[in-house]
Design a protein around this motif. Structure first.
Motif, PDB file in Angstrom:
ATOM      1  N   LYS A  66      47.917  36.164  39.171  1.00  0.00           N
ATOM      2  CA  LYS A  66      47.043  35.854  38.696  1.00  0.00           C
ATOM      3  C   LYS A  66      45.458  35.595  39.986  1.00  0.00           C
ATOM      4  CE  LYS A  66      50.367  33.630  36.157  1.00  0.00           C
ATOM      5  NZ  LYS A  66      51.548  33.518  37.154  1.00  0.00           N
ATOM      6  N   LEU A 110      37.048  42.832  30.508  1.00  0.00           N
ATOM      7  CA  LEU A 110      38.195  42.360  31.764  1.00  0.00           C
ATOM      8  C   LEU A 110      39.141  42.475  31.218  1.00  0.00           C
ATOM      9  CD1 LEU A 110      39.033  39.022  32.813  1.00  0.00           C
ATOM     10  CD2 LEU A 110      40.507  38.592  30.357  1.00  0.00           C
ATOM     11  N   TYR A 111      40.389  43.054  32.362  1.00  0.00           N
ATOM     12  CA  TYR A 111      41.250  43.992  32.504  1.00  0.00           C
ATOM     13  C   TYR A 111      42.831  42.459  33.503  1.00  0.00           C
ATOM     14  CZ  TYR A 111      38.448  47.644  32.460  1.00  0.00           C
ATOM     15  OH  TYR A 111      37.552  48.888  32.056  1.00  0.00           O
ATOM     16  N   ALA A 112      43.152  42.456  32.430  1.00  0.00           N
ATOM     17  CA  ALA A 112      44.036  41.192  32.474  1.00  0.00           C
ATOM     18  C   ALA A 112      45.798  41.664  32.868  1.00  0.00           C
ATOM     19  CB  ALA A 112      44.124  40.478  31.824  1.00  0.00           C
ATOM     20  N   SER A 114      49.532  42.623  32.338  1.00  0.00           N
ATOM     21  CA  SER A 114      50.157  42.010  30.908  1.00  0.00           C
ATOM     22  C   SER A 114      51.253  41.259  31.135  1.00  0.00           C
ATOM     23  CB  SER A 114      51.449  43.107  30.553  1.00  0.00           C
ATOM     24  OG  SER A 114      52.174  43.757  31.493  1.00  0.00           O
ATOM     25  N   VAL A 116      49.853  38.071  32.635  1.00  0.00           N
ATOM     26  CA  VAL A 116      49.046  36.847  33.190  1.00  0.00           C
ATOM     27  C   VAL A 116      49.295  36.031  32.168  1.00  0.00           C
ATOM     28  CG1 VAL A 116      46.456  36.299  33.670  1.00  0.00           C
ATOM     29  CG2 VAL A 116      47.637  38.243  34.908  1.00  0.00           C
ATOM     30  N   TYR A 118      48.606  34.225  28.676  1.00  0.00           N
ATOM     31  CA  TYR A 118      47.437  34.094  27.917  1.00  0.00           C
ATOM     32  C   TYR A 118      46.431  33.060  27.719  1.00  0.00           C
ATOM     33  CZ  TYR A 118      45.709  34.299  22.860  1.00  0.00           C
ATOM     34  OH  TYR A 118      45.170  34.297  22.154  1.00  0.00           O
ATOM     35  N   LYS A 120      45.473  31.527  31.123  1.00  0.00           N
ATOM     36  CA  LYS A 120      43.861  32.359  31.552  1.00  0.00           C
ATOM     37  C   LYS A 120      43.270  33.027  31.198  1.00  0.00           C
ATOM     38  CE  LYS A 120      44.054  32.649  36.658  1.00  0.00           C
ATOM     39  NZ  LYS A 120      43.822  32.043  37.777  1.00  0.00           N
ATOM     40  N   VAL A 121      43.681  34.037  30.667  1.00  0.00           N
ATOM     41  CA  VAL A 121      43.112  35.432  29.492  1.00  0.00           C
ATOM     42  C   VAL A 121      41.905  34.426  29.215  1.00  0.00           C
ATOM     43  CG1 VAL A 121      42.549  37.254  28.260  1.00  0.00           C
ATOM     44  CG2 VAL A 121      44.764  37.089  30.319  1.00  0.00           C
ATOM     45  N   LEU A 137      37.953  42.878  26.130  1.00  0.00           N
ATOM     46  CA  LEU A 137      39.489  42.863  26.925  1.00  0.00           C
ATOM     47  C   LEU A 137      39.987  44.430  26.750  1.00  0.00           C
ATOM     48  CD1 LEU A 137      42.004  41.259  27.277  1.00  0.00           C
ATOM     49  CD2 LEU A 137      43.009  41.294  24.926  1.00  0.00           C
ATOM     50  N   THR A 139      42.389  47.164  26.830  1.00  0.00           N
ATOM     51  CA  THR A 139      44.089  47.823  27.219  1.00  0.00           C
ATOM     52  C   THR A 139      44.445  49.065  27.191  1.00  0.00           C
ATOM     53  OG1 THR A 139      43.936  48.580  24.523  1.00  0.00           O
ATOM     54  CG2 THR A 139      44.321  45.895  25.259  1.00  0.00           C
TER      55      THR A 139
END
Length: 148
Positions: A66, A110-112, A114, A116, A118, A120-121, A137, A139
């Motif tokens: 995070k 945004l590279y979050a 998997s 992290v 939801y 926060k994203v 976002l 993927t």
């Protein structure tokens, strides 16, 4: 006394040096076109069947711990690469405001990871939306289903 030169023009043209140059140019363009700058942050992206061709200049990364990282200006046309900088959530809001004031049409990726949460994203997506920034976002492509 007139001296006469024995010069005869060749009726054939040697292409060997030109083909060498063409092959060197071909190798050069093949090598330089495959250079990809990988992200310095190891992010395990979720999978999606839809992909976009939009190439954002600004990138936000959230890794599995995070931690938030920001790349403010990644310009593909000049191959310049700014390194990701670790920032806090409050500092991200300030930087996104500055980015929007500088270029209101800029999109942010945004590279979050998997793993992290939801929430926060969505919080970061909302933060960018409040600044009127377009947020993408990121993927990874979903593996095609094998047909039996």
């Amino acid at each position: 006394m007139a001296l006469k030169r024995n010069f005869q023009s060749l009726e054939t043209f040697s292409m060997s040096s030109m083909t060498d140059v063409i092959f060197l140019l071909l190798i050069f363009f093949m090598v330089t076109s495959t250079i990809i700058f990988p992200a310095a942050i190891d992010v395990n992206l979720p999978q999606s069947s839809e992909q976009t061709s939009l190439k954002p200049v600004t990138e936000v990364y959230i890794d599995a711990d995070k931690t938030i990282y920001l790349v403010e200006d990644r310009n593909d046309s000049t191959q310049t690469l700014s390194s990701p900088v670790e920032i806090s959530l409050d500092e991200l809001a300030v930087r996104l405001t500055a980015i929007q004031q500088k270029d209101s049409l800029r999109s942010v990726a945004l590279y979050a990871d998997s793993l992290v949460d939801y929430g926060k994203v969505v919080g970061i997506l909302d933060m960018a939306a409040r600044q009127n920034l377009k947020m993408v976002l990121a993927t990874k492509a979903k593996a095609p289903a094998s047909q039996n």
